[in-house]
Scaffold this active site. Structure first.
Site, PDB file in Angstrom:
ATOM      1  N   ARG A 130       0.953  -1.041  -0.186  1.00 45.41           N
ATOM      2  CA  ARG A 130      -0.424  -0.020  -0.367  1.00 45.41           C
ATOM      3  C   ARG A 130       0.815   1.394   0.682  1.00 45.41           C
ATOM      4  O   ARG A 130       1.151   2.699  -0.512  1.00 45.41           O
ATOM      5  CB  ARG A 130      -0.710  -0.058   0.983  1.00 45.41           C
ATOM      6  CG  ARG A 130      -1.952  -0.860   1.024  1.00 45.41           C
ATOM      7  CD  ARG A 130      -2.628  -1.151   2.440  1.00 45.41           C
ATOM      8  NE  ARG A 130      -2.498  -2.878   2.887  1.00 45.41           N
ATOM      9  CZ  ARG A 130      -2.891  -2.649   3.731  1.00 45.41           C
ATOM     10  NH1 ARG A 130      -3.614  -2.369   4.735  1.00 45.41           N
ATOM     11  NH2 ARG A 130      -2.059  -3.769   4.032  1.00 45.41           N
ATOM     12  N   GLU A 150       4.719 -10.725  15.568  1.00 49.90           N
ATOM     13  CA  GLU A 150       4.457 -11.175  16.743  1.00 49.90           C
ATOM     14  C   GLU A 150       4.562 -12.194  17.429  1.00 49.90           C
ATOM     15  O   GLU A 150       5.254 -12.590  18.011  1.00 49.90           O
ATOM     16  CB  GLU A 150       2.756 -10.590  16.911  1.00 49.90           C
ATOM     17  CG  GLU A 150       1.991 -11.456  18.314  1.00 49.90           C
ATOM     18  CD  GLU A 150       0.678 -10.879  18.502  1.00 49.90           C
ATOM     19  OE1 GLU A 150       0.210  -9.758  16.965  1.00 49.90           O
ATOM     20  OE2 GLU A 150      -0.015 -11.112  19.134  1.00 49.90           O
TER      21      GLU A 150
HETATM   22  P1  AMP Z   1       3.571  -2.346  12.106  1.00 42.81           P
HETATM   23  O1  AMP Z   1       4.884  -2.956  12.031  1.00 42.81           O
HETATM   24  O2  AMP Z   1       3.660  -2.842  13.095  1.00 42.81           O
HETATM   25  O3  AMP Z   1       3.557  -0.687  12.071  1.00 42.81           O
HETATM   26  O4  AMP Z   1       1.916  -2.682  10.531  1.00 42.81           O
HETATM   27  C1  AMP Z   1       2.448  -1.457  10.293  1.00 42.81           C
HETATM   28  C2  AMP Z   1       2.348  -2.590   8.258  1.00 42.81           C
HETATM   29  O5  AMP Z   1       1.309  -3.318   8.877  1.00 42.81           O
HETATM   30  C3  AMP Z   1       1.672  -1.735   7.185  1.00 42.81           C
HETATM   31  O6  AMP Z   1       1.663  -2.313   6.326  1.00 42.81           O
HETATM   32  C4  AMP Z   1      -0.047  -1.544   7.924  1.00 42.81           C
HETATM   33  O7  AMP Z   1      -0.202  -1.699   5.912  1.00 42.81           O
HETATM   34  C5  AMP Z   1       0.407  -3.171   8.554  1.00 42.81           C
HETATM   35  N1  AMP Z   1      -1.232  -3.283   9.602  1.00 42.81           N
HETATM   36  C6  AMP Z   1      -1.190  -2.937  10.500  1.00 42.81           C
HETATM   37  N2  AMP Z   1      -1.428  -2.775  11.522  1.00 42.81           N
HETATM   38  C7  AMP Z   1      -2.657  -2.997   9.999  1.00 42.81           C
HETATM   39  C8  AMP Z   1      -4.185  -2.430  11.129  1.00 42.81           C
HETATM   40  N3  AMP Z   1      -4.615  -2.746  11.717  1.00 42.81           N
HETATM   41  N4  AMP Z   1      -4.798  -2.848   9.642  1.00 42.81           N
HETATM   42  C9  AMP Z   1      -4.333  -3.047   8.692  1.00 42.81           C
HETATM   43  N5  AMP Z   1      -2.651  -2.168   7.833  1.00 42.81           N
HETATM   44  C10 AMP Z   1      -2.468  -2.522   9.096  1.00 42.81           C
END
Ligand code: AMP
Length: 179
Positions: free
Chosen positions: A62, A99
């Site tokens: 995205r 996770e």
């Molecule tokens: P993080 O590495 O935990 O910051 O997760 C970010 C990545 O995971 C991004 O590329 C987001 O598109 C996806 N992502 C994480 N949580 C969500 C969520 N609740 N809804 C949509 N995409 C998410």
């Protein structure tokens, strides 16, 4: 309606996707809207107005859509940060914790020159692990991450603060509570 209310109204929330407890913030509805796409890209451009960048880097997948459009608006080139095994030339790889287990992202070894100022873009920041891995890659190339922009922040997960703790300016357009 304010810009943030308009953006929020265009994002679809899918409960318990991809697993129980996660509220998936689906931006396909935002991208499908001409106003939504324009407000997102222009909002990120405005948030960083006054800052000079050499390139925009987007995180698969995205971050490619938003980052590609933003690079065009800013008159800059684009660096894809991809999932493992997708880039054809010599790559650098960076692992990050999920996770359960680990994942990795990659960038071409010649994607930027030392000292170039990079704007990192993704649709959403949650824990910040993905963005942190992207920043690590750019820094290993000698690039300077001069900003990181996201349409959506999930502040309870602390990702934006985690990236700020690396000395990177973070801008986000809207926030959602929870995971
Ligand atoms: P993080 O590495 O935990 O910051 O997760 C970010 C990545 O995971 C991004 O590329 C987001 O598109 C996806 N992502 C994480 N949580 C969500 C969520 N609740 N809804 C949509 N995409 C998410």
């Amino acid at each position: 309606m304010s810009t943030s209310d308009e953006l929020e109204a265009l994002i679809r929330t899918i409960p318990d996707y991809p697993k129980p407890g996660i509220q998936f913030r689906d931006i396909t509805t935002l991208l499908q809207s001409a106003d939504g796409l324009r407000l997102s890209v222009d909002g990120l451009a405005k948030a960083f107005a006054g800052e000079k960048f050499d390139l925009v880097a987007g995180i698969e997948a995205r971050g490619f859509i938003l980052g590609g459009a933003l690079a065009h608006v800013l008159g800059l080139g684009f660096i894809p940060i991809r999932k493992k095994g997708k880039l054809p030339h010599v790559t650098l790889s960076q692992e990050y914790a999920l996770e359960y287990g680990v994942d990795s992202v990659e960038v071409h070894a010649d994607a930027c020159a030392p000292g170039q100022k990079i704007l990192l873009i993704d649709d959403l920041i949650a824990t910040g692990g993905t963005a942190e891995a992207g920043i690590a890659l750019i820094r290993r190339l000698g690039g300077v991450v001069a900003g990181a922009g996201f349409v959506i922040d999930l502040p309870e997960l602390g990702g934006a603060q985690r990236i700020r703790d690396h000395g990177v300016r973070v801008e986000t357009l809207i926030e959602f509570a929870g995971h």
